[in-house]
Design a protein around this motif. Structure first.
Motif, short mmCIF file in Angstrom:
data_model
loop_
_atom_site.label_atom_id
_atom_site.label_comp_id
_atom_site.label_asym_id
_atom_site.label_seq_id
_atom_site.Cartn_x
_atom_site.Cartn_y
_atom_site.Cartn_z
N MET A 1 0.85 -1.17 -0.14
CA MET A 1 0.00 0.07 0.14
C MET A 1 1.05 1.27 0.21
SD MET A 1 -3.39 0.81 2.30
CE MET A 1 -2.95 2.05 3.51
N LYS A 2 0.66 2.35 -1.00
CA LYS A 2 1.44 3.35 -0.98
C LYS A 2 1.22 4.44 0.36
CE LYS A 2 2.41 3.76 -5.88
NZ LYS A 2 2.56 4.40 -7.25
N ARG A 3 2.04 4.83 0.66
CA ARG A 3 1.69 5.95 1.81
C ARG A 3 2.11 7.28 0.90
NH1 ARG A 3 5.71 4.92 6.95
NH2 ARG A 3 7.24 4.61 4.95
N CYS A 4 0.94 7.71 0.71
CA CYS A 4 1.10 9.05 0.04
C CYS A 4 -0.18 10.07 0.43
CB CYS A 4 1.06 8.79 -1.80
SG CYS A 4 -0.36 7.77 -2.04
N ALA A 5 0.00 11.25 -0.14
CA ALA A 5 -1.09 12.18 0.24
C ALA A 5 -0.92 13.31 -0.85
CB ALA A 5 -1.11 12.80 1.71
N GLN A 6 -2.10 13.87 -1.12
CA GLN A 6 -2.20 15.38 -2.06
C GLN A 6 -3.12 16.13 -1.37
OE1 GLN A 6 -2.83 13.76 -6.02
NE2 GLN A 6 -5.00 13.61 -5.64
N LEU A 7 -2.90 17.51 -1.71
CA LEU A 7 -3.71 18.49 -0.85
C LEU A 7 -3.61 19.74 -1.91
CD1 LEU A 7 -5.11 19.10 1.63
CD2 LEU A 7 -3.07 19.91 2.66
N LYS A 8 -4.83 20.33 -1.90
CA LYS A 8 -4.68 21.72 -2.55
C LYS A 8 -5.52 22.49 -1.45
CE LYS A 8 -6.96 24.03 -6.43
NZ LYS A 8 -7.79 23.74 -7.77
N ARG A 9 -4.91 23.73 -1.05
CA ARG A 9 -5.22 24.79 -0.22
C ARG A 9 -5.27 25.99 -0.68
NH1 ARG A 9 -3.33 27.89 4.34
NH2 ARG A 9 -4.44 27.25 6.21
N GLU A 10 -6.40 26.64 -0.50
CA GLU A 10 -6.58 28.08 -1.03
C GLU A 10 -7.11 28.87 -0.01
OE1 GLU A 10 -8.25 28.72 -5.06
OE2 GLU A 10 -7.59 26.69 -5.75
N THR A 11 -6.34 30.10 -0.05
CA THR A 11 -6.79 31.01 1.01
C THR A 11 -6.59 32.53 0.22
OG1 THR A 11 -4.65 31.97 2.00
CG2 THR A 11 -5.71 30.04 2.93
N LYS A 12 -7.31 33.56 0.83
CA LYS A 12 -7.08 34.77 0.14
C LYS A 12 -5.65 35.17 -0.25
CE LYS A 12 -11.72 36.55 1.38
NZ LYS A 12 -12.32 37.78 2.14
N GLU A 13 -4.61 34.78 0.56
CA GLU A 13 -3.35 34.99 0.62
C GLU A 13 -2.31 33.92 -0.23
OE1 GLU A 13 -3.46 37.02 5.04
OE2 GLU A 13 -2.82 34.71 4.83
N THR A 14 -2.85 32.71 -0.28
CA THR A 14 -1.98 31.63 -0.88
C THR A 14 -2.87 30.77 -1.64
OG1 THR A 14 -1.78 30.40 0.99
CG2 THR A 14 -0.06 31.88 0.71
N GLN A 15 -2.13 30.04 -2.58
CA GLN A 15 -2.69 28.95 -3.52
C GLN A 15 -1.68 27.82 -3.44
OE1 GLN A 15 -2.57 32.17 -5.43
NE2 GLN A 15 -4.26 32.66 -3.69
N ILE A 16 -2.03 26.71 -2.76
CA ILE A 16 -0.77 25.64 -2.79
C ILE A 16 -1.45 24.27 -3.01
CG2 ILE A 16 0.70 24.26 -1.31
CD1 ILE A 16 0.67 27.01 0.58
N GLU A 17 -0.86 23.76 -4.23
CA GLU A 17 -1.12 22.46 -4.37
C GLU A 17 0.12 21.59 -4.27
OE1 GLU A 17 -3.37 21.18 -8.14
OE2 GLU A 17 -3.54 23.42 -8.51
N ALA A 18 -0.12 20.68 -3.51
CA ALA A 18 1.13 19.81 -3.21
C ALA A 18 0.85 18.17 -3.04
CB ALA A 18 1.76 20.09 -1.79
N SER A 19 1.69 17.41 -3.26
CA SER A 19 1.84 15.76 -3.09
C SER A 19 2.99 15.06 -2.44
CB SER A 19 1.28 15.24 -4.28
OG SER A 19 2.33 15.23 -5.14
N LEU A 20 2.69 14.04 -1.95
CA LEU A 20 4.05 13.54 -1.13
C LEU A 20 3.58 11.93 -1.28
CD1 LEU A 20 5.11 14.45 2.21
CD2 LEU A 20 4.34 12.10 1.95
N LEU A 21 4.86 11.49 -1.67
CA LEU A 21 5.00 9.92 -1.55
C LEU A 21 6.06 9.64 -0.61
CD1 LEU A 21 4.43 6.86 -2.49
CD2 LEU A 21 6.22 7.31 -4.50
N LEU A 22 5.89 8.99 0.56
CA LEU A 22 6.80 8.58 1.62
C LEU A 22 7.81 7.57 1.10
CD1 LEU A 22 4.90 8.41 5.13
CD2 LEU A 22 6.22 10.44 4.36
N ASP A 23 7.47 6.65 0.53
CA ASP A 23 8.44 5.65 0.09
C ASP A 23 8.87 6.16 -1.16
OD1 ASP A 23 8.14 4.03 2.47
OD2 ASP A 23 6.11 3.74 1.72
N GLY A 24 9.60 7.14 -1.39
CA GLY A 24 9.98 7.59 -2.90
C GLY A 24 11.40 7.53 -3.12
N ASN A 25 11.87 8.18 -4.01
CA ASN A 25 13.20 8.26 -4.47
C ASN A 25 14.11 9.67 -4.20
OD1 ASN A 25 13.47 5.35 -5.65
ND2 ASN A 25 11.73 6.28 -7.03
N GLY A 26 13.38 10.53 -3.35
CA GLY A 26 13.71 11.98 -3.25
C GLY A 26 13.87 12.70 -4.18
N ILE A 27 12.83 12.60 -5.23
CA ILE A 27 12.64 13.47 -6.28
C ILE A 27 11.61 14.44 -5.81
CG2 ILE A 27 11.43 13.27 -8.50
CD1 ILE A 27 12.38 10.44 -8.90
#
Length: 194
Positions: A1-27
């Motif tokens: 099972m992949k240990r991963c997550a993705q998230l989009k966060r938007e406020t009036k100050e910032t807009q952030i899209e991000a994803s993470l894979l814990l068991d990755g290759n440091g990319i």
């Protein structure tokens, strides 16, 4: 099972899209508009051995505070989601990283309790477009949102760039150790890590 997550966060100050894979290759694929911060997140991902994508826009015409703090919030949330119930992880991690004349120690615990101790004295106001006062703000946001106990100690050093770089490298290496799978048990006598 992949240990991963993705998230989009938007406020009036910032807009952030991000994803993470814990068991990755440091990319990593990092673009925040703050060059030094991009470099630090790239180092963190590499030393943590995680795959990390962060695309962030914010009110940099005001200053870098909102963007850097909100990126810390997102990174903490990603770590928390990817770890799930934390079953099998080492839970604790520590790393000691030299960067030329600087030596930094990071100790952490994915305990379910957020706490930050940050001992890092910086002389400069900024490194590139990165406000030095944002280092503890970023770390606090990560710790608060990952439910992480985090101790950062720059033991000595002269160059502020080296100090901050050592912090991000040591943080990455400590996270790598703490999230590694070492058993199939929950690492708590309480039976829960919240």
């Amino acid at each position: 099972m992949k240990r991963c997550a993705q998230l989009k966060r938007e406020t009036k100050e910032t807009q952030i899209e991000a994803s993470l894979l814990l068991d990755g290759n440091g990319i990593s694929d990092i673009a925040t508009g703050v060059g030094f911060f991009d470099h630090m997140l790239t180092l963190f991902a590499f030393h943590a051995g995680i795959d990390l994508c962060v695309h962030a826009n914010g009110d940099l015409d005001v200053c870098d505070h909102h963007l850097i703090e909100d990126t810390g919030i997102v990174l903490g949330d990603l770590l928390k989601e990817a770890l799930g119930d934390k079953r099998g992880i080492a839970r604790y991690g520590n790393a000691r990283v030299p960067m030329d004349e600087t030596l930094c120690s990071v100790d952490l615990d994915f305990s379910g309790r957020s706490y930050l101790v940050c001992n890092c004295t910086l002389k400069r106001d900024q490194i590139g477009q990165f406000s030095c006062e944002m280092l503890p703000e970023f770390l606090r946001a990560v710790a608060d949102h990952a439910n992480l106990t985090l101790h950062v100690n720059v033991l000595y050093g002269e160059n502020d760039h080296h100090k901050v770089e050592a912090v991000f490298k040591a943080l990455g290496r400590a996270v790598k150790e703490a999230v590694s799978i070492v058993s199939d048990e929950l690492p708590s006598t309480k039976g829960v890590l919240e």
